[in-house]
Design an enzyme around this catalytic site. Structure first.
Site, PDB file in Angstrom:
ATOM      1  N   HIS A 261      -3.837   4.281   7.216  1.00  0.00           N
ATOM      2  CA  HIS A 261      -2.719   3.881   6.354  1.00  0.00           C
ATOM      3  C   HIS A 261      -1.395   4.275   6.986  1.00  0.00           C
ATOM      4  CE1 HIS A 261      -5.404   3.060   2.888  1.00  0.00           C
ATOM      5  NE2 HIS A 261      -6.121   4.040   3.409  1.00  0.00           N
TER       6      HIS A 261
ATOM      7  N   ASP B  94       0.836  -1.210   0.000  1.00  0.00           N
ATOM      8  CA  ASP B  94       0.000   0.000   0.000  1.00  0.00           C
ATOM      9  C   ASP B  94       0.872   1.261   0.000  1.00  0.00           C
ATOM     10  OD1 ASP B  94      -1.953   1.937   0.497  1.00  0.00           O
ATOM     11  OD2 ASP B  94      -2.113   1.443   2.630  1.00  0.00           O
TER      12      ASP B  94
END
Lengths: 553, 553
Positions: free
Chosen positions: B365, B192
């Site tokens: 994140h 990611d």
């Protein structure tokens, strides 16, 4: 004793299209006449102006227009206002502001407007007011605050400002004159609220120059840099940094070149002969000897930088090794366009530097401590924050209370709400007409809400047009109806099945109208519309605009 | 030895619609199947999906689909993909992910899909791969990384993750298993990239709870709070903070209530009986005894909060004294909608708290240092960053090199570009079909570029429809042409003058066609179109869509 009215027509509840009317003894002075760029839901609109009705209706009482500085949100609507006035009033401003206004009026082919270049310190009578411009620092040279003196005291508009202690060009904001005005008595302060939500003091514009020079010194390939086209100080500092590292400068973009030329003629830009080369000469210089200043810092669709990012610019083809510097932040609402441009540049292989990576930008608007300083310097009796959405107006109002202005002397205004001040005090008066007027192509005000609603409908689901020719004698159909789709999505096997169903429905509707002796075309069209809209929603679960046209032959 | 292909179909060069196909020995496994919300230039589009063609064409080889977690950009396109497959493959995921998938498939009335709840640590053969889910922390419970083991080594997809050392619910990211996988040999890491541009480590989700409790304790009126509807930990912490200050909680918004109910049934939310009251009970409690959790953190047009801000919500009418907490940041592109909502709330008189004012949000994140940690833990042979626009993919690639991955082992990919790995190394293979597919209403893929172009045209300048009935015998006009405008701006005196001119132009065109013996309706329509488009542009300087319809009677 008469009463003073301060009527904002734009700039409150929004960050754009600033315009205020100040009125005393039946005479009007307008401060600023700015525009606004449309938001996405204003489909197909080019520009947004303040609703000028109030000024247009009172044109005979209009003593003058004063512009604080040359940015579009303060100056941009001026030609559109002047076009609506039977007799142009005098327009006052600092030299650069007036020259930018002149260029704008020429574009609009407006002649005979008395443009008055005013030096700071000079005082001139405009209607019932004594007008004076006070020098302030901002992201364009020659920016001014506006003082309107009258028997009740001074109304002071700050315009856009910051307290830059080390400006690139010219002196700092005229603190001494602001203090004097305060001592003489500021009745009302209308101050810029743009950066009220940022704490502390804004960095000086001159902090950007060394950052640019340091950055340019590290770049091995070509350098492109983009900022606001009117940020003359930034252009000057970019030229200086380029010269320091031995690079030439090319300017790309119409507005940039125009502003450069006006500012140079007034001495706001000073560069050595030979430093600046033309766009067509770019190819003559190696990459490491060039800095290209370009428009497009906001990701504008037709701007030079956006076109370069799409490999669609005649003079510049970007490639890996180029560095693109965004010496500006996205204006709220432009983030997506700017990010898309940046990502395209990365995809091409460019290095991209934004204010997040290096201190290559300084805002032209003072932060919270500067707004406090302005109030403390001028010591106003009343405060009405301007240039801000409702959030910023509220924060600015609170800030005024923090520095000691009485809560009942602080006014959170709205466009169209006049603040009335007389010997008894200050209060809001009855609401006047204010709002947005759309510019669509050449003309203003002709885009009705209905037209916008239509466009929104059309853009959502497209349009279905059904044409039926009927006999004028007996109302029966003379030919198979024509069915035209534009922008409509289809289910399953495409349009064919649906077209058949629509034709059947048209025949049924016409039959029913004939049976019920409905012969007026309008009524037949209404019946067709209702039947077809229902059928199409049943089949597509969408609501395209349905336009039945019945032609009587 | 055979070669492995890793083909991203979405999520590269964009932050959305994540989907990757992994292929070995002729068999396919799909990792994630996410969607994307349309940008403004995709007029009238509801959703954007990855182009599934590659998977649809190879449906017989599809061994399974694995979903990393329940967010729309990883799970949302699943029903649309399954609808296109003649035989549904098994879908694997953690319990919460599978239950969210089940709810989605039920909405789409998709039956008979084998949904497989997988515990972390469990290993199952899916085609040629040994599939294993590894627990990671993220802004939704039960998020997982996916390991696909094969003879060449392990392909590891991180999914969305952060290294939250103090998660609200459940254990931290399974560091030990990541290290083991690294020791056994990670062939390829697809990580990611969302927050690669943020330095350091992300704050823990559990840092939000105390901030909420402190804030709630200071509020005297009603409290409203909005975040992502799937952020179960945030809902839990909001409930805890409400309870601590003696307030009840009401949930408003369909997706929020659905997620709450699923998460509660799986034990991810634990609240006392009686804490949560129904939307209709809001009126029964005084303002200072209520916390209302609502959808609308992104300013979505039909969301509960947006409707409240427009005084258009059946249960909640906002007023001065209410505090609205945005426990989320705007997703890039949503800034304008969020700011508009916030400004409306200020105008109503609400207090508004965003992550700028108080630490009420933590991203799901990991930041740059966490991305480095992931690489160091898993020690991959090759790295291909995913989930990012081109900028983030490049930054992630550089970061991988910084922690010691060889530059020629780092691949900056694109959607449709397969990474091929065999015993000789890794390289990009020939490009496959990939792209965007639009969902418009019920159906997918039926909105052609032409329909979108039409909508853009229609939305820019509207449409002019001209209907002429002509005689089938000799081509002469049988009635005065009908002229219909929708969404078109007008100059000067409105439409009347122009309508007259258009009618004249139609007559002239028809005459010319008759003289030149042009009798085909298509050709007559083309002649009319060209003549009218020119006339209208001359008069309006706009280019509305011009649609001539000729009916032969």
């Amino acid at each position: 004793m008469s009463s003073l009215r301060v009527l904002p027509l734009g700039g409150l509840g929004e960050i754009a299209k600033n315009m205020t009317v100040v009125e005393l003894n039946g005479q009007l002075v307008v401060i600023d006449c700015g525009l606004r760029f449309p938001s996405p839901e204003m489909v197909g609109i080019d520009l947004v102006l303040p609703d000028f009705s109030y000024v247009r209706d009172r044109w005979q009482d209009l003593a003058g227009i004063v512009i604080t500085h040359g940015h579009e949100d303060h100056l941009g609507a001026l030609p559109w206002l002047l076009r609506e006035l039977p007799r142009p009033p005098a327009v006052y401003g600092s030299p650069l502001t007036i020259e930018m206004a002149r260029a704008k009026l020429e574009e609009h082919k407006l002649k005979g407007v008395p443009l008055k270049r005013l030096a700071t310190g000079e005082r001139v009578e405009v209607g019932p007011f004594l007008l004076e411009l006070i020098h302030v620092t901002h992201s364009i040279p020659d920016a001014c605050a506006v003082a309107l003196g009258c028997e009740l005291g001074t109304v002071l508009f700050t315009g856009d400002y910051k307290f830059d202690q080390t400006p690139v060009d010219g002196p700092p904001t005229d603190l001494a004159r602001l203090v004097e005005l305060g001592q003489e008595g500021v009745l009302l302060l209308c101050g810029d609220s743009t950066n009220v939500d940022r704490p502390g003091f804004s960095p000086s514009e001159s902090s950007v120059g060394p950052a640019l020079e340091e950055l340019f010194g590290r770049c091995e390939g070509r350098i492109l840099i983009t900022s606001f086209a009117s940020n003359i100080h930034r252009i000057q500092q970019t030229c200086d940094a380029a010269q320091a590292v031995g690079r030439r400068v090319a300017l790309i973009g119409r507005s940039l070149r125009k502003n450069f030329s006006i500012a140079r003629s007034l001495g706001h830009i000073q560069v050595d002969e030979g430093l600046v080369v033309g766009p067509r000469e770019i190819a003559d210089f190696p990459d490491d000897e060039l800095v290209i200043i370009t428009t497009g810092s906001q990701g504008e669709p037709l701007s030079a930088l956006r076109r370069m990012a799409h490999h669609d610019h005649p003079q510049v083809r970007l490639h890996s090794g180029d560095t693109v510097v965004f010496a500006a932040n996205p204006v709220p609402g432009n983030e997506r366009a700017v990010n898309e441009t940046i990502d395209r540049l990365y995809h091409i292989g460019c290095e991209v530097i934004t204010p997040r990576e290096a201190p290559v930008h300084a805002s032209g608007h003072g932060h919270a401590e500067e707004l406090k300083l302005m109030i403390n310097l001028t010591n106003p009796r009343y405060v009405m924050p301007v240039h801000g959405d409702y959030k910023r107006l509220k924060l600015h109002a609170r800030l005024a209370e923090e520095v000691g202005v009485e809560p009942d002397a602080v006014f959170e205004g709205e466009n169209g709400l006049p603040l009335v001040i007389d010997e008894h005090g200050a209060r809001f008066g009855a609401r006047e007409r204010a709002g947005m007027v759309y510019v669509d192509g050449l003309e203003i005000g002709d885009v009705t809400d209905a037209a916008l609603r239509d466009r929104r409908l059309l853009s959502a689901d497209g349009v279905v047009i059904v044409v039926a020719a009927i006999s004028g004698a007996d109302g029966r159909a003379l030919a198979e109806p024509e069915v035209v789709f534009r922008g409509v999505p289809f289910v399953g096997g495409g349009a064919d099945g649906l077209v058949g169903e629509i034709r059947l429905a048209v025949a049924e509707s016409l039959d029913r109208c004939a049976r019920e002796e409905i012969r007026e075309v309008d009524l037949i069209q209404k019946a067709l519309h209702d039947d077809l809209a229902k059928l199409i929603y049943d089949r597509l679960r969408r609501r395209p605009m349905v336009l039945p046209v019945v032609v009587e032959v």
